[in-house]
Design an enzyme around this catalytic site. Structure first.
Site, mmCIF file in Angstrom:
data_model
loop_
_atom_site.group_PDB
_atom_site.id
_atom_site.type_symbol
_atom_site.label_atom_id
_atom_site.label_comp_id
_atom_site.label_asym_id
_atom_site.label_seq_id
_atom_site.Cartn_x
_atom_site.Cartn_y
_atom_site.Cartn_z
ATOM 1 C CE LYS A 32 -1.649 1.001 4.027
ATOM 2 N NZ LYS A 32 -0.854 2.187 4.403
ATOM 3 C CB THR A 33 3.637 2.379 2.203
ATOM 4 O OG1 THR A 33 2.884 2.125 3.384
ATOM 5 C CG2 THR A 33 4.442 3.652 2.394
ATOM 6 C CG ASP A 224 -1.681 5.699 4.267
ATOM 7 O OD1 ASP A 224 -2.261 4.725 3.751
ATOM 8 O OD2 ASP A 224 -0.613 5.605 4.905
ATOM 9 C CD GLU A 225 -3.380 2.639 7.324
ATOM 10 O OE1 GLU A 225 -4.434 2.003 7.140
ATOM 11 O OE2 GLU A 225 -2.283 2.084 7.509
ATOM 12 C CD GLN A 255 -4.806 -4.243 7.420
ATOM 13 O OE1 GLN A 255 -3.915 -3.995 8.229
ATOM 14 N NE2 GLN A 255 -4.576 -4.361 6.127
ATOM 15 N NE ARG A 614 -0.680 -6.588 11.256
ATOM 16 C CZ ARG A 614 -0.707 -5.948 10.098
ATOM 17 N NH1 ARG A 614 0.256 -5.109 9.791
ATOM 18 N NH2 ARG A 614 -1.689 -6.137 9.241
#
Length: 758
Positions: A32-33, A224-225, A255, A614
């Site tokens: 994503k980043t 973002d997010e 998430q 994670r």
């Protein structure tokens, strides 16, 4: 365009299509980043002016890393021209430029949670309200929720539904407290974190020229997010993007785990309603985890009804199945997991950095901490006391805040008599009362006693006048000295350095406090040296950075060798080769407080999904069949989330509760201190040999020949003396007096006591 060659097909399409409303749904570990970063770089390469780009993140760290990556592609100069940062940092700068429109000074202070609770406590006390009914933390939560939903104090008081809720909770005065809190903040020239969003909305709502200016400036907006945005954030972004609609939101509805902070998953689910002609891109290839981990997580999250459908997959190896461990007690859970980490690190040469223990609530860390200490395994808990929340740091920062904004009431309260200068609490309380009566700040009173009469004796009055003179002398140098030079001057002249300076009478705690001040000053020096030539090096600029730090910006210590312990909420955005997800029991995870509705349960399921994803190589799930809560031993059932994983991805194992292997051989004996291979101090010659029956944790201490007067040792409470025995057989209990914890009643079959020499 070499940077585009680093992307897979899905990522590349999302990066290249830079116009119009766009939503990128990015599965866990899907890059994503990278997509967000390369999209911005590609926009600049395509001729878009970076001054017209605004990118909003949830941590300063993410913003810095993205800026650095973009600079590698388009150059440092262009990268710096992008408006990039957290919602709070970007909007705080907009507010500083326009503060006068809202009746605030441009150098307004930003109150942290501790400042807010302190002010609320003062208001509650001033209203003579019961501080048990009106707990500052609860009142703060209520006010914060109101601000995040853009409800003003006046609207709060005038809303009959809200008033009914407060009356039912027996807190009918919250509206009055909210109004007083807002007034006190304004008199102090201060905003809290929620105000940075609330007041930005007010600014854009009430001043069309300001809204138009920023709509024209920020023609391209990236968020973002997006699944973590609240109503206030959503509305700001929607207003700013209304003209050009070049808005790109990136996130993962699976998430979304921060509803307790006001995050609204509907923002991402309803994006298509706000922008019907939007483009949707899905990043579904996971680069992080093994096939077993990815498919196990997919099977669980698929049970949620509110979601944007996607199929996360990976080309990584199949990997190990998820291990499921059942233990008898929470103490045994701590020992079993710790032993597994020890065995795995020894057997494969892994670093302790490769391991993380994740739990639902902070209180669960105790049993793991105790077991890690016994094995001399280094560890670090995240979510504890921040460096900037330590007393000595807060004290010096309060002086810095006063230097920039003399009306900062909380900073003034904190240091008016620190170091001690003979200004008593009663004297200063009288100042606050007078300030509230006249509708001014306490600083106005102490800097002009002639205009604001107050009942303060001559000695205290003169000392307050001296204090005012000192702060004014600091303030006069604010624009003349750089942040480090002025900070050092303040630390010295205020008396803080002298107060904390070590001498032969000082203990280790005092030494550490002094060293923390040194560390702060070093950080300020690094800030000054790191600022570009054309940017401010003033102390006020440094204070803005500090005020806007988020939890995720704290040093995660990746370069240090230790096991990581943290809540699942804190782990979002991180990854570890080996994850131990512990405490998987009904009413703990999912939380008992989250079982009232489908939406609450679905958020808990998303939290479980975040925890599992994670893990890169292995994921271990553990639960205890009994656990101490509030001093009582309760029985537990395994979490429904374990049952929701397809059996083909699970491997159930039962810990060996016999003597086991020695440290050199692998799993250790859970019932005695470790004595080999690590540290001689672990051996305990005072332990009395016991029968073979007592060496089994499953039989507990009820089989021991225990008598009143015996000295024993308990895993949790340490050494104590038995003062009474109750019951027989499996129900046999002992009342034990522990020097540090007082009298405790324990059930012997679970207590796992060690009998000391008597």
């Amino acid at each position: 365009m070499g940077y585009l060659d680093e992307l897979n097909e899905s990522q590349s399409v999302a990066v290249k299509n830079i116009y119009g409303p766009t939503m990128v749904i990015a599965g866990a570990g899907s890059g994503k980043t990278r997509v967000l970063t390369y999209r911005i770089a590609h926009m600049i390469r395509e001729g878009i002016d970076p001054f017209n780009i605004m990118a909003l993140t949830f941590t300063n760290k993410a913003a810095r890393e993205m800026t650095e990556r973009i600079a590698e592609i388009v150059g440092n100069g262009e990268a710096r021209n992008i408006t990039m940062g957290t919602f709070h940092s970007v909007f705080s700068r907009i507010l500083r430029y326009n503060a006068d429109r809202l009746g605030y000074p441009s150098n307004f202070t930003i109150y942290d949670t501790q400042d807010t609770k302190s002010l609320l406590k003062d208001i509650i006390k001033g209203f003579n309200l019961d501080d048990k009914a009106y707990k500052p933390s609860s009142v703060y939560g209520r006010i914060s929720s109101a601000k995040n939903n853009l409800i003003s104090p006046e609207a709060y008081i005038g809303n009959p539904d809200i008033q009914m809720e407060d009356n039912m909770s027996k807190r009918p005065e919250i509206g009055r407290i909210y109004q007083a809190y807002a007034n006190r903040c304004k008199n102090a020239g201060a905003m809290d974190f929620d105000d940075l969003l609330y007041q930005t909305n007010v600014l854009l709502r009430d001043f069309p020229d300001v809204l138009n200016y920023y709509q024209q400036k920020f023609k391209y907006i990236l968020v973002d997010e997006y699944q973590d945005t609240n109503y206030a954030q959503y509305l700001i972004v929607k207003k700013l993007a209304a003209v050009y609609e070049n808005i790109c939101v990136v996130g993962d509805d699976a998430q979304s785990i921060y509803s307790f902070r006001g995050a609204n998953i509907q923002n991402i689910l309803n994006f298509k309603k706000d922008y019907p002609d939007f483009k949707l891109y899905k990043l579904e290839q996971n680069y992080r985890s093994t096939k077993n981990i990815v498919e196990a997580a997919n099977g669980v999250i698929a049970r949620n009804k509110d979601q944007i459908k996607k199929t996360v997959w990976t080309d990584n190896t199949q990997g190990e199945k998820l291990h499921v461990i059942r233990t008898l007690t929470d103490n045994e859970e701590g020992k079993v997991i710790t032993n597994k980490i020890y065995d795995k690190s020894r057997g494969s040469g892994l670093s302790y950095n490769d391991f993380a223990i994740l739990y639902r609530t902070n209180k669960q860390s105790r049993s793991f901490e105790e077991s890690l200490r016994k094995l001399n395994i280094p560890y670090k808990i995240y979510g504890g006391l921040s460096f900037y929340q330590r007393k000595e740091i807060k004290d010096l920062l309060a002086y810095f805040r006063l230097t920039a904004n003399q009306h900062d009431e909380e900073a003034l309260k904190r240091v008016i008599n620190y170091p001690k200068r003979g200004i008593g609490k009663t004297s200063f309380q009288n100042v606050i009362i007078a300030a509230n009566q006249y509708g001014v700040s306490p600083w106005d009173v102490i800097s002009n006693f002639a205009q604001y009469p107050v009942s303060v004796n001559t000695g205290a009055r003169n000392r307050m006048i001296d204090f005012v003179t000192m702060i004014k002398s600091f303030s006069a140098q604010l624009d003349k000295l750089d942040a480090y030079s002025l900070a050092k001057e303040i630390a010295k002249t205020s008396g803080i350095l002298k107060e904390l300076h070590t001498d032969k009478d000082k203990g280790p705690e005092e030494v550490e406090r002094y060293q923390n001040i040194e560390e702060l000053l070093s950080g300020i020096k690094a800030f000054v040296e790191g600022q570009p030539e054309n940017e401010s090096k003033a102390l006020s600029e440094f204070m803005l950075d500090v005020a806007l730090l988020t939890d995720a910006d704290e040093d995660k210590g990746e370069d240090r060798n230790h096991v990581t312990l943290m809540t699942i909420h804190s782990s979002k955005g991180l990854e570890f080769p080996h994850v131990y997800l512990v405490g998987l029991e009904e009413n703990l995870f999912p939380s008992q407080m989250a079982l009232n509705s489908r939406s609450e349960l679905e958020e808990e399921r998303r939290l479980f999904y975040v925890a599992v994803t994670r893990a890169k190589e292995t994921c271990t799930l553990s639960y205890a069949t009994s656990r101490f809560q509030w001093g009582n031993l309760i029985t537990s059932e395994p979490s429904r989330f374990i049952d929701e994983i397809e059996p083909e991805f699970l491997h159930h194992e039962t810990p060996d509760r016999g003597r086991g292997r020695s440290l050199s051989g692998g799993r250790a004996n859970f019932d005695r201190p470790f004595t080999g291979g690590l540290n001689k101090s672990f051996s305990s010659p005072s332990l009395k040999p016991v029968s073979k029956a007592s060496s089994s944790a499953s039989k507990g201490s009820s089989d021991l020949d225990i008598k009143v007067g015996y000295n024993v040792e308990h895993d949790r409470f340490g050494k104590g003396k038995i003062i009474k025995l109750l019951g027989e057989g499996a129900d046999k209990k002992a009342i034990i007096m522990f020097p540090r914890h007082g009298s405790k009643t324990v059930l012997l079959r679970f207590a796992n006591l060690k009998v000391l020499e008597n």
